[in-house]
Motif scaffolding. Structure first.
Motif: not given
Ligand SMILES: Cc1ncc(COP(=O)(O)O)c(C=O)c1O
Length: 388
Positions: A343-345, A331-338
């Protein structure tokens, strides 16, 4: 220190497999044909299913499975953040929405107690991942799927040969997809396989994996074949070649033996490292299962160790010990985060694993002396003895 580099994974390829590949090359028939048919029959027998369909990769198999389930834009598919990116990517590929549920800290598998809360009116499927070949607790997942009328697509990329409550992963359930990438428990170079009991899904997958054509090249080009075909659907070119199946034909008969050797090595790691406080070891659940031990992936206790996982990897590699990361939290890979605002947490267990997990060398032909080299290297790095 070792003279030569010890890889973290290495396939065991027999002379018979090499000869079978050569036979394909000499025969003039390189692509999908009789060897693939034979390999698929062997897989169906091994998995106790009517249909085992091979394709170019597990990624392709997962994508086609979602398509066969008619999952599309607006639909949600639940999986975990502790997996290879392909599990999420295929959901995106069909235009659906990724819904993540955190994993258990000690098994790295989906936390089934958190699953029901993630189901919405848009949820269409659950995609559990049998991490490292450790079977997910499937009974509660299939019970929820029944309650909410959802499909289950098991990402069994790591899990050929694994068993849940006495049954082979792949032998029951809606749909299972295995990977034959060279790091996996058995290989075809690259490749994947989908197993199903459903004649309808098998037919759809056969069409989708080869242009949507109502007959395969083997049927078209043979002496008795007809060159004519119809396109029933605009399909993909995801077929497995005979050259690949030639390897698989000589891998599958040894799969159980490969897993036995992996299991013995994994148990030895667990025993030797049980008091080694710098690593937290993976745990097995109480329900009855057979672990396929695709990976031995403990996590570094980075605070105690005072070095990071990447520093540990660099040190091991400088001592000629291969290692790898499975996986960073997806989930922290740029594609999925964006796209999803992850986010972290958001998924603390996946994040804790992703930050500190390290795959130590594990493959069927690894010797005890090679395993001792890994243990010695850890001992030297942390300047502490590994007893037993
Ligand atoms: C959990 C998981 N799912 C899917 C895949 C995709 O497999 P393939 O490389 O055969 O496409 C992998 C590959 O490593 C994986 O680890």
């Amino acid at each position: 220190m070792r003279d030569s580099f010890l890889p973290f994974s290495k396939p065991s390829i027999s002379e018979a497999a090499i000869n079978e590949v050569t036979d394909s090359m000499r025969s003039g028939w390189l692509t999908t044909g009789p060897k693939l048919k034979k390999f698929e029959q062997m897989l169906a027998e091994y998995l106790h299913v009517p249909h085992a369909l091979c394709m170019s990769s597990a990624t392709a198999g997962l994508q086609l499975a979602l398509m066969a389930l008619d999952i599309q834009k607006g639909d949600e598919v639940i999986t975990t953040p502790m997996t290879f990116a392909a599990s999420l990517n295929v959901i995106e590929m069909v235009g659906a929405t990724v819904k993540l549920v955190d994993v258990e800290r000690d098994t790295y598998n989906i936390d089934v107690t958190k699953l029901e809360a993630a189901i919405t009116k848009n949820t269409k499927a659950i995609m559990p991942v049998h991490f490292a070949g450790l079977p997910v607790d499937l009974d509660p997942i299939y019970a929820l799927a029944k309650k909410y009328n959802l499909a289950v697509l098991e990402d069994a990329a790591h899990a050929i040969g694994a068993e849940y409550k006495g049954k082979k992963i792949g032998s029951f359930g809606d749909l299972q997809v295995f990977s034959f990438h060279p790091n996996k428990n058995m290989t075809t170079g690259e490749g994947g396989c989908l197993s199903t009991h459903s004649d309808k899904i098998a037919e759809q997958i056969s069409l989708l994996r080869f242009h949507g054509m109502d007959r395969e090249a083997w049927n078209r080009f043979g002496k008795d074949g007809s060159p004519h075909y119809k396109i029933i659907y605009p399909g993909f070119k995801y077929n497995m070649m005979d050259i690949q199946a030639a390897i698989g034909i000589h891998q599958l008969p040894f799969l159980d033996e490969f897993i036995e050797k992996r299991t013995a090595l994994a148990k030895r790691y667990l025993e030797k490292l049980k008091d080694f406080e710098y690593l937290t070891l993976p745990k097995s659940p109480d329900y009855q299962h057979k672990h396929a031990w695709h990976l031995f992936a403990p996590t570094l206790n980075d605070k105690l160790a005072k070095i990071s996982r990447d520093e540990l990897m660099a040190k091991l590699k400088s001592m000629n010990i291969g290692c790898s990361v499975h996986y960073e939290a997806t989930h922290l890979y740029p594609y999925y985060a964006n796209k999803y605002g992850f986010k972290l947490g958001d998924f603390p267990n996946a994040e804790a694993i992703g930050k500190n997990v390290i795959s130590l060398p594990l493959f069927p032909d690894m010797t005890i002396s090679e395993q001792d080299d890994v243990l010695d290297a850890l001992e030297q790095i942390f300047n502490t003895s590994i007893t037993n």
